[in-house]
Design a protein around this motif. Structure first.
Motif, PDB file in Angstrom:
ATOM      1  N   LEU A  42       0.821  -1.210   0.000  1.00 44.97           N
ATOM      2  CA  LEU A  42       0.000   0.000   0.000  1.00 44.97           C
ATOM      3  C   LEU A  42       0.857   1.262   0.000  1.00 44.97           C
ATOM      4  O   LEU A  42       0.499   2.262  -0.635  1.00 44.97           O
ATOM      5  CB  LEU A  42      -0.938  -0.001   1.210  1.00 44.97           C
ATOM      6  N   VAL A  43       1.985   1.226   0.697  1.00 42.78           N
ATOM      7  CA  VAL A  43       2.887   2.381   0.705  1.00 42.78           C
ATOM      8  C   VAL A  43       3.375   2.681  -0.706  1.00 42.78           C
ATOM      9  O   VAL A  43       3.369   3.843  -1.157  1.00 42.78           O
ATOM     10  CB  VAL A  43       4.078   2.131   1.655  1.00 42.78           C
ATOM     11  N   LEU A  44       3.809   1.654  -1.442  1.00 41.02           N
ATOM     12  CA  LEU A  44       4.301   1.866  -2.806  1.00 41.02           C
ATOM     13  C   LEU A  44       3.172   2.262  -3.746  1.00 41.02           C
ATOM     14  O   LEU A  44       3.347   3.106  -4.631  1.00 41.02           O
ATOM     15  CB  LEU A  44       5.008   0.605  -3.313  1.00 41.02           C
ATOM     16  N   PHE A  45       2.003   1.661  -3.570  1.00 40.05           N
ATOM     17  CA  PHE A  45       0.858   2.031  -4.396  1.00 40.05           C
ATOM     18  C   PHE A  45       0.545   3.514  -4.224  1.00 40.05           C
ATOM     19  O   PHE A  45       0.360   4.252  -5.199  1.00 40.05           O
ATOM     20  CB  PHE A  45      -0.352   1.178  -4.021  1.00 40.05           C
ATOM     21  N   ALA A  46       0.485   3.968  -2.972  1.00 41.24           N
ATOM     22  CA  ALA A  46       0.167   5.370  -2.698  1.00 41.24           C
ATOM     23  C   ALA A  46       1.242   6.298  -3.245  1.00 41.24           C
ATOM     24  O   ALA A  46       0.935   7.365  -3.807  1.00 41.24           O
ATOM     25  CB  ALA A  46      -0.004   5.573  -1.193  1.00 41.24           C
ATOM     26  N   ALA A  47       2.511   5.898  -3.109  1.00 42.28           N
ATOM     27  CA  ALA A  47       3.601   6.735  -3.603  1.00 42.28           C
ATOM     28  C   ALA A  47       3.521   6.892  -5.120  1.00 42.28           C
ATOM     29  O   ALA A  47       3.675   8.004  -5.653  1.00 42.28           O
ATOM     30  CB  ALA A  47       4.944   6.128  -3.199  1.00 42.28           C
ATOM     31  N   GLY A  48       3.288   5.792  -5.822  1.00 44.69           N
ATOM     32  CA  GLY A  48       3.176   5.864  -7.272  1.00 44.69           C
ATOM     33  C   GLY A  48       1.977   6.673  -7.718  1.00 44.69           C
ATOM     34  O   GLY A  48       2.057   7.483  -8.660  1.00 44.69           O
ATOM     35  N   LEU A  49       0.857   6.464  -7.051  1.00 43.81           N
ATOM     36  CA  LEU A  49      -0.363   7.194  -7.402  1.00 43.81           C
ATOM     37  C   LEU A  49      -0.169   8.699  -7.189  1.00 43.81           C
ATOM     38  O   LEU A  49      -0.531   9.516  -8.062  1.00 43.81           O
ATOM     39  CB  LEU A  49      -1.529   6.675  -6.561  1.00 43.81           C
ATOM     40  N   LEU A  50       0.383   9.095  -6.051  1.00 44.09           N
ATOM     41  CA  LEU A  50       0.573  10.511  -5.761  1.00 44.09           C
ATOM     42  C   LEU A  50       1.569  11.144  -6.719  1.00 44.09           C
ATOM     43  O   LEU A  50       1.382  12.294  -7.155  1.00 44.09           O
ATOM     44  CB  LEU A  50       1.037  10.691  -4.310  1.00 44.09           C
ATOM     45  N   TYR A  51       2.636  10.425  -7.058  1.00 44.65           N
ATOM     46  CA  TYR A  51       3.618  10.973  -7.998  1.00 44.65           C
ATOM     47  C   TYR A  51       2.968  11.220  -9.365  1.00 44.65           C
ATOM     48  O   TYR A  51       3.129  12.289  -9.956  1.00 44.65           O
ATOM     49  CB  TYR A  51       4.807  10.020  -8.152  1.00 44.65           C
ATOM     50  N   ALA A  52       2.236  10.221  -9.855  1.00 51.89           N
ATOM     51  CA  ALA A  52       1.621  10.357 -11.174  1.00 51.89           C
ATOM     52  C   ALA A  52       0.552  11.441 -11.184  1.00 51.89           C
ATOM     53  O   ALA A  52       0.408  12.184 -12.160  1.00 51.89           O
ATOM     54  CB  ALA A  52       1.023   9.018 -11.607  1.00 51.89           C
ATOM     55  N   ALA A  53      -0.208  11.559 -10.091  1.00 54.93           N
ATOM     56  CA  ALA A  53      -1.291  12.536 -10.048  1.00 54.93           C
ATOM     57  C   ALA A  53      -0.778  13.953  -9.797  1.00 54.93           C
ATOM     58  O   ALA A  53      -1.196  14.904 -10.482  1.00 54.93           O
ATOM     59  CB  ALA A  53      -2.297  12.143  -8.962  1.00 54.93           C
ATOM     60  N   ARG A  54       0.123  14.105  -8.826  1.00 57.78           N
ATOM     61  CA  ARG A  54       0.574  15.449  -8.449  1.00 57.78           C
ATOM     62  C   ARG A  54       1.700  15.970  -9.345  1.00 57.78           C
ATOM     63  O   ARG A  54       1.696  17.144  -9.737  1.00 57.78           O
ATOM     64  CB  ARG A  54       1.043  15.428  -6.992  1.00 57.78           C
ATOM     65  N   VAL A  55       2.676  15.138  -9.646  1.00 55.15           N
ATOM     66  CA  VAL A  55       3.833  15.583 -10.423  1.00 55.15           C
ATOM     67  C   VAL A  55       3.569  15.480 -11.925  1.00 55.15           C
ATOM     68  O   VAL A  55       3.829  16.421 -12.680  1.00 55.15           O
ATOM     69  CB  VAL A  55       5.093  14.769 -10.036  1.00 55.15           C
ATOM     70  N   GLN A  56       3.035  14.327 -12.349  1.00 53.56           N
ATOM     71  CA  GLN A  56       2.793  14.118 -13.769  1.00 53.56           C
ATOM     72  C   GLN A  56       1.481  14.745 -14.239  1.00 53.56           C
ATOM     73  O   GLN A  56       1.292  14.956 -15.430  1.00 53.56           O
ATOM     74  CB  GLN A  56       2.755  12.609 -14.074  1.00 53.56           C
ATOM     75  N   GLY A  57       0.565  14.971 -13.309  1.00 51.67           N
ATOM     76  CA  GLY A  57      -0.719  15.555 -13.682  1.00 51.67           C
ATOM     77  C   GLY A  57      -1.674  14.581 -14.344  1.00 51.67           C
ATOM     78  O   GLY A  57      -2.584  14.999 -15.073  1.00 51.67           O
ATOM     79  N   TRP A  58      -1.513  13.285 -14.074  1.00 50.24           N
ATOM     80  CA  TRP A  58      -2.385  12.279 -14.688  1.00 50.24           C
ATOM     81  C   TRP A  58      -3.710  12.209 -13.933  1.00 50.24           C
ATOM     82  O   TRP A  58      -3.806  12.578 -12.760  1.00 50.24           O
ATOM     83  CB  TRP A  58      -1.705  10.917 -14.672  1.00 50.24           C
ATOM     84  N   ASN A  59      -4.749  11.679 -14.628  1.00 49.90           N
ATOM     85  CA  ASN A  59      -6.027  11.489 -13.959  1.00 49.90           C
ATOM     86  C   ASN A  59      -5.943  10.319 -12.972  1.00 49.90           C
ATOM     87  O   ASN A  59      -4.964   9.566 -12.966  1.00 49.90           O
ATOM     88  CB  ASN A  59      -7.163  11.284 -14.971  1.00 49.90           C
TER      89      ASN A  59
END
Length: 315
Positions: free
Chosen positions: A74-91
């Motif tokens: 869950l830690v890695l899932f959340a980290a990847g999701l936040l990076y893609a959403a906040r930094v990459q701007g993905w949906n």
């Protein structure tokens, strides 16, 4: 080193054989779907049934393993999701897919054959526990967020679709059935048990062969940054996160700790590109799977060398 190569080399040779079979035209890619369906719908459920219905499974069940593996994932899932959403701007849907690539292992197709050679019979128990986390937590989480983020409905509707999918998932059905049998000490007749055992033995080689065939024709041009972030996090950070979680909640059996880290060190799940096709970028997902699978030949060997064989003589 020769001992480690003796564990990992046969695994990746079977992957290479699958690649060569498709590359040389002995099989076509469409035929691999049948092999993959056999593993997912028949062979892996048989392996779960065989493992969880063995005498002593209830006493061997380890809640610390479940919590540790789930926590690290869950830690890695959340980290990847936040990076893609906040930094990459993905949906949300594409970001959830990014996180899943970092945190959902190919524990059945690649993980079990390697961990079984490395750690012996306890690998099957660890696989069953890992599949509980993956099939009852990680995949429903991915599907729920992806459905909600891709415009296919609200978060609640995504959760309902994920729950409906679980009811039809043969691995989940096998887990539930096996747990019922274990709790009530029910054992299949000898002939049926032998048939289940034979099907279970087919899961590893057929799965590895199928993985190799699916790598034919994949391209990575223009995607190297995201590919390496996803693959690197999956092969290195996911096992580190699981190891960290297990320091707080160590299983009673040190072999299970090593197995959890080993399963986390595997490439992402083989159906990752299928999720990509539906919710995000299928090309990115397929390329990340290919690169992670190829790099795993080195990184998995390194993890095995680092962890050794806990519980074996000399460790």
């Amino acid at each position: 080193m020769s001992e480690i190569l003796g564990i990992t080399a046969p695994i990746f040779l079977i992957v290479a054989a699958g690649y060569a079979a498709v590359r040389l035209g002995l099989l076509v890619r469409s035929e691999l779907r049948t092999l993959g369906a056999f593993v997912i719908h028949i062979a892996l459920p048989a392996l779960i049934l065989r493992t969880l219905t063995q005498p002593g499974f209830v006493t061997a069940f380890d809640g610390a393993y479940l919590l540790g593996y789930a926590g690290g994932s869950l830690v890695l899932f959340a980290a990847g999701l936040l990076y893609a959403a906040r930094v990459q701007g993905w949906n949300l849907g594409a970001a959830a897919l990014y996180g899943a690539g970092m945190s959902c292992s190919n524990s059945g197709f690649i993980g079990y054959p390697i961990v079984a050679q490395w750690l012996g019979p306890r690998a099957a128990l660890a696989l069953a526990l890992t599949l509980i986390v993956e099939n009852l937590l990680m995949l429903p989480l991915l599907m729920t967020l992806a459905e909600a983020g891709s415009g296919h409905g609200t978060l609640r509707q995504g959760l309902l679709r994920a729950a409906a999918g679980l009811r039809r998932n043969p691995i989940v059905i096998a887990i539930v059935l096996a747990c019922v049998c274990a709790l009530f000490e029910l054992r299949p007749p000898t002939a049926l048990a032998r048939a289940i055992d034979l099907l279970a033995q087919a899961s590893a080689p057929v799965a590895l062969f199928t993985i190799g065939g699916t790598l034919v024709g994949l391209r990575v041009e223009g995607l190297r940054g995201d590919i390496m972030r996803i693959a690197g996090a999956k092969l290195l950070l996911h096992p580190l996160a699981v190891a960290g979680a297990l320091l707080l909640l160590p299983p009673a059996d040190p072999v299970l700790t090593a197995a959890a880290i080993g399963y986390a060190a595997m490439p992402m799940l083989s159906i990752y590109p299928i999720f990509g096709q539906k919710y995000g970028d299928a090309t990115l997902c397929a390329a990340a799977l290919m690169v992670a699978t190829l790099l795993a030949a080195l990184t998995v060997s390194a993890w095995i060398a680092l962890l050794g064989r806990p519980g074996w003589p000399g460790h």
